[in-house]
Design an enzyme around this catalytic site. Structure first.
Site, short mmCIF file in Angstrom:
data_model
loop_
_atom_site.label_atom_id
_atom_site.label_comp_id
_atom_site.label_asym_id
_atom_site.label_seq_id
_atom_site.Cartn_x
_atom_site.Cartn_y
_atom_site.Cartn_z
CE LYS A 58 -3.55 2.74 0.34
NZ LYS A 58 -4.57 2.66 1.39
CE LYS B 118 -2.26 7.12 7.51
NZ LYS B 118 -3.28 6.14 7.95
#
Length: 285
Positions: A164, A233
């Site tokens: 990811k 983030k």
């Protein structure tokens, strides 16, 4: 009964998908209004976090701190053999730690971050990148198949998070560089609307040019469901991962810098595609 904990854009979309598929999931979120919305949608909302359990527990949470808090509450009450499917994006080392903790309670933890956004969750067309035990994945597969059209078992715990972060580092980079390229074209007298069909019919295309620009940026809708803060983030996590494994990021680190430098033009609460619009308008990292 499956449980969904964390009812933000992604979590609530997954909850609705499960309900549409005939399930009656348990649901929990810190915010009372989200719990009320889940109940109105047809979910079972327990009186506390410890009641949001089932053979499969889906997490959709903002960070590792929230995941740790939830696991502390639910692991003591989960039945042995339960599977925790964590769709949050975390550092791989954090996911490995959570997997070890779950195993000590007789449960399985799969790091299962997703791609496809709230729209993909609602349609059941997510791509899910999974790290963890294959037998646990097989047990959770009936629920997973309701949410994801592409289920990719990457490897052991943490591998899903590696996949990811690599993917989102590319997303973040492609959005920045496509904006710079389109800005170049506009400065030279060719509008983005004229350039995109050329790019998307040639070898310069990417998801940024094929999806983000025509769907959210040029029309000015900016409603992808994914915030600039969440992308920041993920970029920070990717940079941290690179540092931890001593993998230089020469080109992507320069693109990543734009996400910090343009925080005023694309603040955390804004849609992440705002950053590309800021660059097109003349913003630089």
């Amino acid at each position: 009964m499956v449980a969904v904990i964390g009812l933000g854009n992604m979590g609530f979309a997954m909850l609705r998908r499960l309900i549409a598929a005939g399930r009656t999931p348990r649901a929990w979120d810190l915010e009372e209004e989200r719990r009320a919305a889940a109940a109105a949608a047809g979910a079972a909302v327990p009186g506390g976090l410890g009641g949001a359990v089932g053979p499969e527990v889906i997490l959709s949470l903002p960070d590792a701190g929230a995941v740790g808090t939830v696991l502390s509450a639910v692991l003591p009450v989960l039945s042995k053999g339960s599977v925790i499917l964590d769709t949050s994006t975390l550092a791989p080392a954090e996911a490995r730690g959570f997997a070890a903790t779950a195993e000590s309670w007789g449960c399985a933890y799969l790091d299962a971050p997703v791609s496809g956004g709230p729209a993909g969750a609602a349609a059941g067309t997510l791509a899910m990148m999974i790290g963890g035990d294959g037998a646990a994945l097989a047990r959770a597969r009936p629920v997973i198949d309701l949410l994801a059209a592409r289920v990719l078992h990457i490897g052991p715990s943490g591998a899903g998070q590696v996949a990811k972060l690599v993917n989102n580092l590319l997303v973040a980079t492609n959005l920045v560089v496509s904006a710079e390229a389109l800005r170049l074209g506009a400065a030279a007298g060719v509008a983005p609307e004229a350039l995109l069909p050329v790019i998307n019919g040639a070898t310069g295309r990417s998801a940024a040019t094929e999806v983000n620009w025509p769907r959210w940026i040029l029309p000015g809708t900016f409603d992808s469901g994914f915030s600039a803060g969440l992308m920041r983030k993920d970029v920070r996590l990717a940079l941290g991962l690179a540092q931890s494994v001593d993998a230089p990021l020469d080109a992507t680190a320069r693109a990543a810098a734009a996400w910090e430098a343009l925080a005023d033009a694309a603040p955390d609460e804004a849609d992440f595609n705002r950053l590309a619009a800021a660059i097109l308008g003349g913003g630089t990292a």
